[in-house]
Design a protein around this motif. Structure first.
Motif, mmCIF file in Angstrom:
data_model
loop_
_atom_site.group_PDB
_atom_site.id
_atom_site.type_symbol
_atom_site.label_atom_id
_atom_site.label_comp_id
_atom_site.label_asym_id
_atom_site.label_seq_id
_atom_site.Cartn_x
_atom_site.Cartn_y
_atom_site.Cartn_z
ATOM 1 N N GLU A 13 0.841 -1.195 0.000
ATOM 2 C CA GLU A 13 0.000 0.000 0.000
ATOM 3 C C GLU A 13 0.884 1.255 0.000
ATOM 4 O O GLU A 13 0.675 2.188 -0.775
ATOM 5 C CB GLU A 13 -0.880 -0.039 1.258
ATOM 6 C CG GLU A 13 -2.072 0.877 1.215
ATOM 7 C CD GLU A 13 -2.994 0.654 2.410
ATOM 8 O OE1 GLU A 13 -2.532 0.085 3.429
ATOM 9 O OE2 GLU A 13 -4.154 1.070 2.333
ATOM 10 N N LEU A 92 -8.843 8.873 -2.450
ATOM 11 C CA LEU A 92 -7.756 8.086 -1.870
ATOM 12 C C LEU A 92 -8.178 7.449 -0.547
ATOM 13 O O LEU A 92 -7.823 6.308 -0.241
ATOM 14 C CB LEU A 92 -6.558 9.018 -1.652
ATOM 15 C CG LEU A 92 -5.164 8.416 -1.762
ATOM 16 C CD1 LEU A 92 -4.991 7.666 -3.061
ATOM 17 C CD2 LEU A 92 -4.116 9.511 -1.645
ATOM 18 N N ARG A 93 -8.955 8.196 0.245
ATOM 19 C CA ARG A 93 -9.393 7.663 1.542
ATOM 20 C C ARG A 93 -10.312 6.456 1.378
ATOM 21 O O ARG A 93 -10.445 5.644 2.287
ATOM 22 C CB ARG A 93 -10.122 8.752 2.331
ATOM 23 C CG ARG A 93 -9.179 9.797 2.908
ATOM 24 C CD ARG A 93 -9.961 10.939 3.516
ATOM 25 N NE ARG A 93 -10.808 10.501 4.608
ATOM 26 C CZ ARG A 93 -12.009 11.014 4.882
ATOM 27 N NH1 ARG A 93 -12.493 11.979 4.140
ATOM 28 N NH2 ARG A 93 -12.708 10.568 5.891
ATOM 29 N N LEU A 94 -10.974 6.367 0.228
ATOM 30 C CA LEU A 94 -11.815 5.192 -0.018
ATOM 31 C C LEU A 94 -10.968 3.967 -0.306
ATOM 32 O O LEU A 94 -11.428 2.836 -0.174
ATOM 33 C CB LEU A 94 -12.740 5.445 -1.216
ATOM 34 C CG LEU A 94 -13.906 6.396 -1.006
ATOM 35 C CD1 LEU A 94 -14.520 6.767 -2.340
ATOM 36 C CD2 LEU A 94 -14.955 5.750 -0.107
ATOM 37 N N TRP A 95 -9.743 4.183 -0.752
ATOM 38 C CA TRP A 95 -8.923 3.057 -1.198
ATOM 39 C C TRP A 95 -7.832 2.667 -0.201
ATOM 40 O O TRP A 95 -7.343 1.541 -0.242
ATOM 41 C CB TRP A 95 -8.226 3.399 -2.520
ATOM 42 C CG TRP A 95 -9.130 3.668 -3.669
ATOM 43 C CD1 TRP A 95 -10.445 3.314 -3.783
ATOM 44 C CD2 TRP A 95 -8.797 4.350 -4.882
ATOM 45 N NE1 TRP A 95 -10.931 3.739 -4.995
ATOM 46 C CE2 TRP A 95 -9.949 4.375 -5.691
ATOM 47 C CE3 TRP A 95 -7.632 4.953 -5.380
ATOM 48 C CZ2 TRP A 95 -9.973 4.960 -6.954
ATOM 49 C CZ3 TRP A 95 -7.655 5.528 -6.623
ATOM 50 C CH2 TRP A 95 -8.820 5.536 -7.410
ATOM 51 N N ALA A 96 -7.403 3.606 0.632
ATOM 52 C CA ALA A 96 -6.184 3.345 1.416
ATOM 53 C C ALA A 96 -6.346 3.739 2.869
ATOM 54 O O ALA A 96 -7.196 4.560 3.228
ATOM 55 C CB ALA A 96 -5.015 4.104 0.808
ATOM 56 N N LEU B 55 -16.995 8.350 4.374
ATOM 57 C CA LEU B 55 -16.224 9.576 4.114
ATOM 58 C C LEU B 55 -16.668 10.718 5.015
ATOM 59 O O LEU B 55 -15.899 11.615 5.325
ATOM 60 C CB LEU B 55 -16.394 10.010 2.648
ATOM 61 C CG LEU B 55 -15.566 9.254 1.614
ATOM 62 C CD1 LEU B 55 -15.952 9.681 0.199
ATOM 63 C CD2 LEU B 55 -14.077 9.487 1.839
ATOM 64 N N LEU B 68 -14.164 -1.256 3.632
ATOM 65 C CA LEU B 68 -14.072 -0.314 2.509
ATOM 66 C C LEU B 68 -13.545 -0.978 1.239
ATOM 67 O O LEU B 68 -13.868 -0.550 0.129
ATOM 68 C CB LEU B 68 -13.176 0.871 2.879
ATOM 69 C CG LEU B 68 -13.894 2.079 3.487
ATOM 70 C CD1 LEU B 68 -12.914 3.178 3.814
ATOM 71 C CD2 LEU B 68 -14.976 2.598 2.556
ATOM 72 N N ASN B 69 -12.721 -2.018 1.396
ATOM 73 C CA ASN B 69 -12.224 -2.717 0.203
ATOM 74 C C ASN B 69 -13.357 -3.362 -0.577
ATOM 75 O O ASN B 69 -13.197 -3.715 -1.739
ATOM 76 C CB ASN B 69 -11.225 -3.812 0.598
ATOM 77 C CG ASN B 69 -9.896 -3.223 0.979
ATOM 78 O OD1 ASN B 69 -9.542 -2.144 0.530
ATOM 79 N ND2 ASN B 69 -9.164 -3.927 1.826
ATOM 80 N N TYR B 81 -7.014 11.862 -10.479
ATOM 81 C CA TYR B 81 -5.709 12.523 -10.625
ATOM 82 C C TYR B 81 -5.489 12.913 -12.082
ATOM 83 O O TYR B 81 -5.345 12.041 -12.940
ATOM 84 C CB TYR B 81 -4.592 11.598 -10.144
ATOM 85 C CG TYR B 81 -4.662 11.364 -8.668
ATOM 86 C CD1 TYR B 81 -4.176 12.315 -7.787
ATOM 87 C CD2 TYR B 81 -5.242 10.228 -8.147
ATOM 88 C CE1 TYR B 81 -4.268 12.130 -6.419
ATOM 89 C CE2 TYR B 81 -5.336 10.035 -6.781
ATOM 90 C CZ TYR B 81 -4.846 10.989 -5.926
ATOM 91 O OH TYR B 81 -4.941 10.813 -4.580
ATOM 92 N N ALA B 93 -5.505 1.872 -7.670
ATOM 93 C CA ALA B 93 -6.648 1.437 -6.862
ATOM 94 C C ALA B 93 -6.553 -0.051 -6.543
ATOM 95 O O ALA B 93 -6.853 -0.483 -5.427
ATOM 96 C CB ALA B 93 -7.946 1.738 -7.597
ATOM 97 N N GLN B 95 -3.794 -1.954 -6.349
ATOM 98 C CA GLN B 95 -2.741 -2.223 -5.358
ATOM 99 C C GLN B 95 -3.200 -1.841 -3.963
ATOM 100 O O GLN B 95 -2.919 -2.536 -2.988
ATOM 101 C CB GLN B 95 -1.479 -1.446 -5.727
ATOM 102 C CG GLN B 95 -0.694 -2.120 -6.835
ATOM 103 C CD GLN B 95 0.409 -1.226 -7.358
ATOM 104 O OE1 GLN B 95 0.262 -0.006 -7.451
ATOM 105 N NE2 GLN B 95 1.525 -1.820 -7.715
ATOM 106 N N LEU B 96 -3.910 -0.717 -3.860
ATOM 107 C CA LEU B 96 -4.355 -0.268 -2.538
ATOM 108 C C LEU B 96 -5.448 -1.172 -1.971
ATOM 109 O O LEU B 96 -5.562 -1.328 -0.765
ATOM 110 C CB LEU B 96 -4.852 1.175 -2.609
ATOM 111 C CG LEU B 96 -3.770 2.213 -2.965
ATOM 112 C CD1 LEU B 96 -4.365 3.605 -3.084
ATOM 113 C CD2 LEU B 96 -2.664 2.211 -1.917
ATOM 114 N N ARG B 97 -6.255 -1.756 -2.853
ATOM 115 C CA ARG B 97 -7.353 -2.592 -2.367
ATOM 116 C C ARG B 97 -7.019 -4.080 -2.390
ATOM 117 O O ARG B 97 -7.851 -4.910 -2.031
ATOM 118 C CB ARG B 97 -8.614 -2.318 -3.207
ATOM 119 C CG ARG B 97 -9.088 -0.886 -3.047
ATOM 120 C CD ARG B 97 -10.419 -0.633 -3.691
ATOM 121 N NE ARG B 97 -10.339 -0.569 -5.138
ATOM 122 C CZ ARG B 97 -11.280 -0.028 -5.901
ATOM 123 N NH1 ARG B 97 -12.355 0.507 -5.342
ATOM 124 N NH2 ARG B 97 -11.157 -0.001 -7.203
#
Lengths: 230, 197
Positions: A13, A92-96, B55, B68-69, B81, B93, B95-97
């Motif tokens: 992450e 980003l907060r939704l993902w990490a 959120l 959230l994942n 972005y 997205a 990788q983060l999830r």
């Protein structure tokens, strides 16, 4: 209150977030250019008196510490607050994990600030014709000072997303937190210029590094708590 | 509604600037349920979606939802972005999830393959909406939250999201905030939010 996201930061992450920060920074270059330009102009302006009279180590070290401080104040809050203003921070907060987001941004800020501190320090020492009696302390001191400032300003900036006048609030929170760091930064530069003992210089480098690491940890913990509550 | 709820909201309320956007919102949804949030502009539909996603914190009440994942979120005002490409968004997205990016598959499905290596800032609003949809669906979420999903889409884009919705609802729950009457036919239940008080 909604149940808090049950995520924890992990290496992949952090790596992914770090890569995103690099890609964004390298492609936009706005903050990097602004901070470098400011640093260069400030260093040139401050070294003008040195052409007619030699600066004492105490004055020179304080000048350099202040220039690096303001350069960091330009570079680091932008990493957090521009993204908040653009709305991508919510994505980003939704993902990490918020802690991982903070760490990636703060580490990015550290790299930028250490680079700038080294560039500005080098230019300052050359332009002022300063006698650097302890070059290793100068090098380690600039690295530690840049890192500690970046972590401190990063933490202050991470506390204010979503607030009105967030830029002003980040500045108001940052400055008092940075004051001890600036005092230590001035001390380490003074040691590099020979007006303080070598052992005192290394001790100050250690204090700055501990400050940087402690602030990173504190920032990650507080970001996790605060970003959940919005 | 559902026997095994994926999401449960109890007595949700949100106060902003001294006025209540909504109060006493209670629902539970399971796989196959599609909840429509309906109401005039400013009635709090988008805020309610953000409260469910985590959120935004509610002033009153509580939400239980998947990790959230396992939540997909897409909104008209959601930012991407501008310097990153659609492929980089999908890779980030994923990788983060902790899921496979399958970037080519999602871009092909959303008809964005020609724009795969183009900066997202140069995409049209409709193309960005398709990318957001791909990002929301990428992790095969249990709960899909959509804010005005069809607003920026052309006919082809609408067909894509309708197809994606039909596929998702077989296994997951969905909440759609919309004022588009065409979208109403997908709902299995609805909550109408009123003027703020």
């Amino acid at each position: 209150m909604a149940p808090a996201p049950s995520r924890s930061a992990n290496r992949s992450e952090l790596r992914a977030l770090w890569r995103k920060e690099w890609q964004s920074e390298l492609r936009s270059r706005n903050g990097l250019l602004a901070a470098t330009l400011f640093g260069f102009l400030a260093v040139v302006a401050l070294t003008m008196p040195a052409s007619t009279e030699r600066l004492t180590p105490a004055v020179a070290s304080a000048q350099l510490a202040v220039v690096v401080l303001f350069s960091v104040m330009i570079a680091v809050p932008r990493l957090f607050l521009t993204e908040d203003e653009q709305g991508t921070l919510d994505t980003l907060r939704l993902w990490a994990d918020p802690g991982a987001i903070f760490l990636a941004k703060a580490l990015m800020g550290m790299v930028l600030c250490i680079g700038q501190a080294l560039l500005m320090g080098g230019a300052f020492f050359i332009l002022t014709n300063a006698t650097v009696t302890q070059p290793l302390i100068a090098l380690a001191g600039l690295v530690a000072y840049g890192a500690a400032l970046a972590a401190t300003v990063g933490m202050a900036s991470a506390l204010v997303p979503g607030a009105q006048n967030r830029w002003l609030i980040a500045l108001v929170i940052s400055l008092p937190l940075c004051l001890p760091v600036v005092v230590f930064g001035t001390g380490v530069m003074a040691a590099a210029l020979g007006s303080q003992k070598e052992t005192s210089g290394w001790l100050t480098v250690g204090v700055l590094l501990v400050t940087a690491v402690a602030t990173l940890v504190l920032g990650a913990v507080s970001t996790r708590a605060i970003w959940r509550l919005r | 509604m559902a026997l095994t709820p994926l999401v449960q909201a109890t007595g949700l309320g949100k106060e902003l600037g001294g006025r209540w956007l909504f109060r006493g919102v209670t629902f539970e949804l399971g796989a196959g349920d599609v909840l429509l949030l309906i109401g005039p502009n400013g009635s709090g539909k988008s805020t309610l979606l953000k409260v469910v996603s985590g959120l935004v914190a509610p002033t009153l009440g509580s939400v239980t939802r998947p990790d959230l994942n396992r939540v997909g979120f897409t909104a008209l005002d959601q930012s991407l972005y501008s310097a990153l490409t659609p492929t980089e968004h999908l890779e980030l997205a994923a990788q983060l999830r902790g899921v496979e990016p399958e970037a080519d598959m999602w871009l092909r499905r959303m008809q964005l393959l020609p724009q795969a290596r183009q900066a997202t800032g140069t995409l049209s609003t409709g193309q960005r909406a398709r990318l957001k949809l791909a990002l929301a669906l990428q992790a095969r979420p249990d709960l899909l939250l959509m804010d005005e999903p069809s607003a920026a889409l052309d006919d082809a884009g609408r067909a894509l999201w309708q197809e994606a919705l039909q596929e998702h609802r077989q296994a997951g729950a969905t909440i759609i905030a919309t004022n588009d009457k065409e979208d109403h036919r997908f709902g299995t239940c609805a909550i109408t939010l009123g003027e703020p008080k």
